[in-house]
Design a protein around this motif. Structure first.
Motif, mmCIF file in Angstrom:
data_model
loop_
_atom_site.group_PDB
_atom_site.id
_atom_site.type_symbol
_atom_site.label_atom_id
_atom_site.label_comp_id
_atom_site.label_asym_id
_atom_site.label_seq_id
_atom_site.Cartn_x
_atom_site.Cartn_y
_atom_site.Cartn_z
ATOM 1 N N ASP A 1 -5.139 0.699 4.044
ATOM 2 C CA ASP A 1 -4.638 1.937 3.449
ATOM 3 C C ASP A 1 -3.185 2.167 3.861
ATOM 4 O OD1 ASP A 1 -4.673 2.908 6.082
ATOM 5 O OD2 ASP A 1 -6.547 4.023 5.813
ATOM 6 N N GLU A 2 -2.651 3.320 3.525
ATOM 7 C CA GLU A 2 -1.238 3.608 3.800
ATOM 8 C C GLU A 2 -0.920 3.615 5.285
ATOM 9 O OE1 GLU A 2 -0.226 7.236 1.895
ATOM 10 O OE2 GLU A 2 -0.358 6.414 -0.133
ATOM 11 N N SER A 3 -1.930 3.850 6.108
ATOM 12 C CA SER A 3 -1.717 3.875 7.557
ATOM 13 C C SER A 3 -1.962 2.520 8.213
ATOM 14 C CB SER A 3 -2.629 4.924 8.199
ATOM 15 O OG SER A 3 -2.362 6.207 7.679
ATOM 16 N N PRO B 1 0.807 -1.226 0.000
ATOM 17 C CA PRO B 1 0.000 0.000 0.000
ATOM 18 C C PRO B 1 0.837 1.272 0.000
ATOM 19 C CG PRO B 1 -0.052 -1.055 2.154
ATOM 20 C CD PRO B 1 0.629 -2.012 1.235
ATOM 21 N N LEU B 2 2.134 1.148 0.312
ATOM 22 C CA LEU B 2 3.025 2.313 0.294
ATOM 23 C C LEU B 2 3.722 2.473 -1.045
ATOM 24 C CD1 LEU B 2 4.691 1.915 3.821
ATOM 25 C CD2 LEU B 2 2.699 3.300 3.182
#
Length: 266
Positions: free
Chosen positions: A248-250, A187-188
């Motif tokens: 997600d990215e987090s 996701p990153l």
């Protein structure tokens, strides 16, 4: 997954999905009931083989016990069980799906009325790809258990090649030869994923200019699609991938309904 739990799930699902269909068909006197039930294709998960008596062999037998007379085909890649196990770790998924497509079209018992399919872990993902890409087969029902339909954001911990895939997952050699790398989605690094991953972006329609509408049409043509997510899955991360969710990215879990795939009907 413990085997007794797997067998219980199999009993329930096949009783609901397949036996009911046979009963309905039997009520229609225009249908030759001697041809029932429909054949079943199963595809094992990572580290397993097509025919181990303690795993897929037991599952195949359970299906036969539930549906007397059913033909069951367990996907096998390579000439031996050892080769089949290795193919779950090393190889090119595009070539493997093409090979299985070709193999299934040569099995007389799988021709004509349609096929019901059941996949375990990554095997469920591969069966979905097969349905999308193999127009010569007619899938009726797809059942998947803990399958990474949206990919994995972390390489399964038990894979011996996991560290290699995590370090260089988008390098040309790893992406073309390590199976788990071909459904790895960072996701990153989504831009690298879309540019370099050779399998998952295609079957999920994530690249607009390469999106094949026939994939979606073949999935919609299924009579039933059942996606089982395990509440304590420690193999597939995120577990939400079993239901087309992701993170997600987090690192926050996202659902199918929050995705572009759903909003734009890929």
């Amino acid at each position: 997954m413990k085997m007794h739990c797997a067998l219980l799930l199999l009993n329930l699902l096949f009783a609901l999905l397949l036996t009911t269909r046979a009963v309905d068909a039997a009520s229609d006197h225009s249908i030759d009931t001697s041809d029932l039930p429909l054949p079943v294709v199963i595809w094992h998960g990572m580290g397993d083989t097509c025919c181990d008596n303690n795993t897929m062999g037991a599952i195949a037998q359970t299906i036969k016990d539930e549906l007397p007379g059913v033909f069951v085909h367990s996907v096998k890649l390579g000439p031996s069980e050892g080769a089949d196990r290795n193919a779950g770790f090393f190889g090119n998924l595009n070539s493997q799906v093409d090979s299985v497509c070709s193999d299934l079209t040569k099995i007389p018992q799988l021709q004509g009325r349609g096929i019901n399919m059941m996949g375990f872990s990554q095997g469920g993902l591969f069966l979905r790809a097969l349905i999308e890409r193999c127009p010569s087969i007619s899938a009726r029902v797809l059942v998947t258990f803990g399958s990474p339909h949206s990919g994995v954001a972390r390489v399964p911990e038990c894979a011996s090649e996991g560290d290699l895939a995590a370090r260089g997952v988008y390098s040309w050699y790893v992406r073309d030869h390590v199976i788990q790398a071909q459904y790895f989605k960072d996701p990153l690094r989504l831009d690298q994923y879309l540019q370099h991953n050779i399998f998952l972006p295609d079957i999920n329609g994530e690249i607009a200019e390469h999106r094949d509408k026939a994939y979606g049409e073949r999935i919609r043509a299924l009579e039933k699609m059942v996606l089982v997510r395990f509440s304590e899955d420690n193999m597939i991360y995120p577990a939400a991938s079993s239901w087309f969710g992701f993170v997600d990215e987090s690192g926050n879990e996202t659902s199918l309904h929050e995705s572009q795939m759903y909003a734009e009907d890929w």
